[in-house]
Design a protein around this motif. Structure first.
Motif, PDB file in Angstrom:
ATOM      1  N   ARG A  72       0.745  -1.238  -0.069  1.00  0.00           N
ATOM      2  CA  ARG A  72       0.017   0.071   0.029  1.00  0.00           C
ATOM      3  C   ARG A  72       0.853   1.129   0.059  1.00  0.00           C
ATOM      4  O   ARG A  72       0.453   2.416  -0.414  1.00  0.00           O
ATOM      5  N   ARG A  78      -0.140   0.217  -4.960  1.00  0.00           N
ATOM      6  CA  ARG A  78      -0.927   0.725  -4.038  1.00  0.00           C
ATOM      7  C   ARG A  78      -2.439   0.273  -4.092  1.00  0.00           C
ATOM      8  O   ARG A  78      -3.190  -0.128  -3.178  1.00  0.00           O
ATOM      9  N   ASP A  79      -2.831  -0.060  -5.407  1.00  0.00           N
ATOM     10  CA  ASP A  79      -4.353  -0.331  -5.628  1.00  0.00           C
ATOM     11  C   ASP A  79      -4.375  -1.834  -5.997  1.00  0.00           C
ATOM     12  O   ASP A  79      -5.566  -2.399  -6.328  1.00  0.00           O
ATOM     13  N   ASP A 103      -8.525  -5.792   1.167  1.00  0.00           N
ATOM     14  CA  ASP A 103      -9.849  -5.623   0.393  1.00  0.00           C
ATOM     15  C   ASP A 103     -10.769  -6.479   1.101  1.00  0.00           C
ATOM     16  O   ASP A 103     -11.934  -6.319   1.058  1.00  0.00           O
ATOM     17  N   ASP A 130     -12.582  -3.049  -9.455  1.00  0.00           N
ATOM     18  CA  ASP A 130     -11.860  -1.943 -10.068  1.00  0.00           C
ATOM     19  C   ASP A 130     -13.015  -0.652  -9.910  1.00  0.00           C
ATOM     20  O   ASP A 130     -12.454   0.515 -10.296  1.00  0.00           O
ATOM     21  N   GLN A 134     -13.111   1.123  -1.906  1.00  0.00           N
ATOM     22  CA  GLN A 134     -12.749  -0.016  -0.924  1.00  0.00           C
ATOM     23  C   GLN A 134     -13.632   0.082   0.410  1.00  0.00           C
ATOM     24  O   GLN A 134     -14.057   0.990   0.695  1.00  0.00           O
TER      25      GLN A 134
END
Length: 140
Positions: A72, A78-79, A103, A130, A134
């Motif tokens: 992260r 990060r994603d 997640d 996507d 979050q």
């Protein structure tokens, strides 16, 4: 047009358990890569750019929480969707995973069949991640 298969990265200090899980997730039509600790998992995440990472929290060298924190903190990862399988079943441990940026958090005490079903649901609906913010999710 040829579509390349996505990669799923499994990170677990117990290689036998990781291989068993990889075999049971083979129907997802993804290439499944295994890392045997969080440090190797972090390197493979940068190298492979997987569609998702499934990691256990109790690992040698770099545990799942610290690996997630490192993912992260870096722009390139990060994603990246990360699912943590926590060693315990406490609310505190699950919140620790969410705070680190997971997640989805799944307690290992759920049992292998339930973990597999939860992973299957999460990974087959992965595309939805996507486009949605979050969320904190508790699976128990």
């Amino acid at each position: 047009m040829h579509r390349q298969r996505g990669v799923l990265l499994l990170v677990d200090g117990d290689l036998h358990r990781a291989e068993r899980l990889a075999h049971r997730l083979a129907h997802l039509e993804m290439d499944i890569e295994i890392a045997d600790n969080g440090a190797v998992g972090l390197l493979k995440a940068h190298e492979l750019r997987p569609e998702a990472v499934v990691a256990v929290t109790d690992m040698p060298v770099l545990d799942g929480y610290r690996m997630l924190d490192a993912l992260r903190s870096q722009q390139a990862t990060r994603d990246l969707p990360v699912i943590l399988i926590t060693d315990g079943n406490s609310q505190e441990e699950l919140v620790k995973g969410w705070t680190a940026g997971a997640d989805l958090c799944i307690p290992r005490s759920q049992g292998e069949a339930d973990i597999l079903a939860t992973l299957h649901r999460a990974l087959t609906s992965r595309r939805a991640w996507d486009h949605q913010p979050q969320e904190l999710r508790l699976v128990s």
